[in-house]
Motif scaffolding. Structure first.
Motif, short mmCIF file in Angstrom:
data_model
loop_
_atom_site.label_atom_id
_atom_site.label_comp_id
_atom_site.label_asym_id
_atom_site.label_seq_id
_atom_site.Cartn_x
_atom_site.Cartn_y
_atom_site.Cartn_z
N ILE A 252 0.83 -1.21 0.00
CA ILE A 252 0.00 0.00 0.00
C ILE A 252 0.87 1.26 0.00
O ILE A 252 0.60 2.23 -0.73
CB ILE A 252 -0.95 -0.01 1.22
CG1 ILE A 252 -1.95 -1.16 1.10
CG2 ILE A 252 -1.69 1.32 1.35
CD1 ILE A 252 -2.81 -1.36 2.32
N SER A 399 3.09 4.57 5.99
CA SER A 399 3.16 3.13 6.24
C SER A 399 2.94 2.78 7.70
O SER A 399 2.49 1.67 8.02
CB SER A 399 4.52 2.59 5.77
OG SER A 399 5.57 3.04 6.62
N VAL A 402 -0.94 2.80 8.52
CA VAL A 402 -1.57 1.77 7.68
C VAL A 402 -1.23 0.38 8.18
O VAL A 402 -2.11 -0.47 8.39
CB VAL A 402 -1.14 1.95 6.20
CG1 VAL A 402 -1.54 0.72 5.38
CG2 VAL A 402 -1.77 3.20 5.60
#
Length: 440
Positions: A252, A399, A402
């Motif tokens: 992601i 990051s 997430v």
């Protein structure tokens, strides 16, 4: 009456920074994770097959920079001579092809080195190299050197010293690094070195030749980065749900970096052709999209730090869950993000300083020129580094929440694993159990 003795919590449930074996998760959760990762791994495999190059395309050597023919050589002898006696007939140690009449004469003592070619068809051939007294690189007897070959030059000027041979110190340093990794990391260190070798193989056997062959640099970088990510994470940390969550978090973040990089590289009109090396690549292979090559470098450069952040955050949430199996997803996220904030501060500072250190000579030139901060930042050379640094840093920052959120959701949704661990770690409350504990 003395209260019955109760054992403390098992040591395995205390929070540590170890990346040890993760607790098993339920079959249903493994299926959910597999449903996300299998299509991604399949797409990476298909991309590797479709884009796999047949080798770098050939070209006629230009004789410029890294595109020169080179051989190995050795300095046989070095003697001091008057610079006025040799400047008119010999090349400087830099290997430049400036005509003798255009080279300025200088006084003082020069070094006249006799160099022997040790590899290639002319092995055993000797030539003379003159080293100016102010040259940054001096030669010494017995030193290994790299010599450039110019077939179109006059016979006496076909060979020149272009660099020194640094293979031994580099190999020795690599050996010390590998030994340190294995001594400290043990089996995990060995697996990390294996993953590093495989990552380097993907870079040299797939990414670089595929870009030279004419494939889209961004697509090649995405496929190559995906392959490196899967290889490195699973080899180093095992085929577990915890590693899979780190893979998803990394994926992601890489997508975010790719989108932001593509947007701002285009918006800032960055060509990617800013120095001699990129100019030479563009001259040899004009079909390569240099701005796409710049974006590919941003993605690949961010991958290594992303792996560290996502694995650390996932491990932190897993350890928190093992320390207290009753924590909810919200509690796990809050605790994990507090750890992540410290990680963000150190990683972003490290990334910025790494880029600044690499560009230090360039920044010194701007300082000497007394250019304003705005002028320096607006130049394409510096703007590239700014975009590279900020886009990579945004991906790193993103990051953390997430990956932490994904890990918290996964471990809190795994009711079977939580229940099993809670039961295993709960103290025995029956009278018989208490009597057994008291006797022990």
């Amino acid at each position: 009456m003395t209260p019955p003795h109760r054992d403390p919590e098992p040591q395995g449930h205390q929070h540590t920074h170890s990346h040890g074996p993760a607790a098993p998760v339920s079959t249903h959760l493994r299926k959910v994770i597999a449903a996300v990762l299998i299509p991604f791994a399949t797409a990476v495999l298909v991309g590797l097959v479709a884009l796999w190059p047949n080798g770098a395309p050939g070209h006629e050597r230009t004789g410029v920079g890294f595109d020169r023919q080179t051989q190995q050589g050795k300095v046989v002898s070095v003697v001091k001579v008057d610079c006025k006696d040799v400047n008119a007939a010999q090349l400087p140690v830099s290997g430049e092809t400036q005509p003798p009449e255009d080279r300025p004469a200088s006084g003082g003592l020069c070094e006249k080195a006799t160099v022997e070619v040790t590899t290639g068809p002319d092995a055993g051939r000797r030539f003379v190299e003159v080293v100016q007294p102010e040259a940054p690189r001096q030669l010494r007897e017995g030193q290994g050197v790299v010599v450039a070959y110019a077939p179109d030059a006059p016979h006496d000027l076909q060979y020149s010293v272009t660099d020194v041979n640094r293979k031994f110190p580099l190999i020795l340093l690599a050996g010390i690094f590998a030994l340190a990794v294995v001594l400290v990391g043990r089996m995990r260190g060995v697996m990390a070195l294996v993953a590093l070798a495989l990552s380097f193989a993907v870079l040299t056997l797939f990414i670089l030749p595929a870009i030279l062959q004419g494939s889209n640099p961004l697509l090649v970088a995405v496929v190559g980065a995906g392959a490196i990510m899967l290889i490195a994470l699973y080899i180093c940390h095992g085929l577990t749900a915890r590693t899979s969550v780190a893979v998803i978090g990394t994926l992601i973040s890489l997508l975010l970096i790719g989108l932001l990089g593509s947007l701002f590289i285009g918006w800032a009109s960055l060509s990617g052709n800013t120095d001699d090396n990129t100019g030479l690549i563009h001259g040899l292979y004009p079909h390569i999209d240099m701005s796409g090559l710049l974006l590919a470098g941003v993605i690949i450069g961010s991958l290594g730090v992303l792996d560290d952040v996502t694995v650390t955050q996932t491990s932190a949430v897993w350890e928190l869950r093992q320390a207290n199996p009753t924590m909810s997803a919200k509690q796990l996220y809050r605790a994990g993000i507090r750890i992540g904030r410290d990680h963000i501060a150190s990683v972003v500072n490290t990334l910025v300083l790494a880029y600044a250190g690499a560009a230090l000579p360039l920044l010194l030139l701007f300082t000497v020129a007394q250019s304003s901060v705005g002028t320096v930042a607006n130049s394409e050379l510096v703007a590239e580094e700014i975009v590279r640094t900020l886009v990579g840093s945004i991906g790193l920052v993103a990051s953390v929440p997430v990956t932490t959120a994904l890990a918290a959701l996964v471990v809190s949704a795994d009711r079977t694993g939580v229940g099993a661990e809670a039961g295993a770690s709960a103290p025995v409350r029956s009278g018989r159990g208490r009597r057994r504990r008291a006797r022990s």
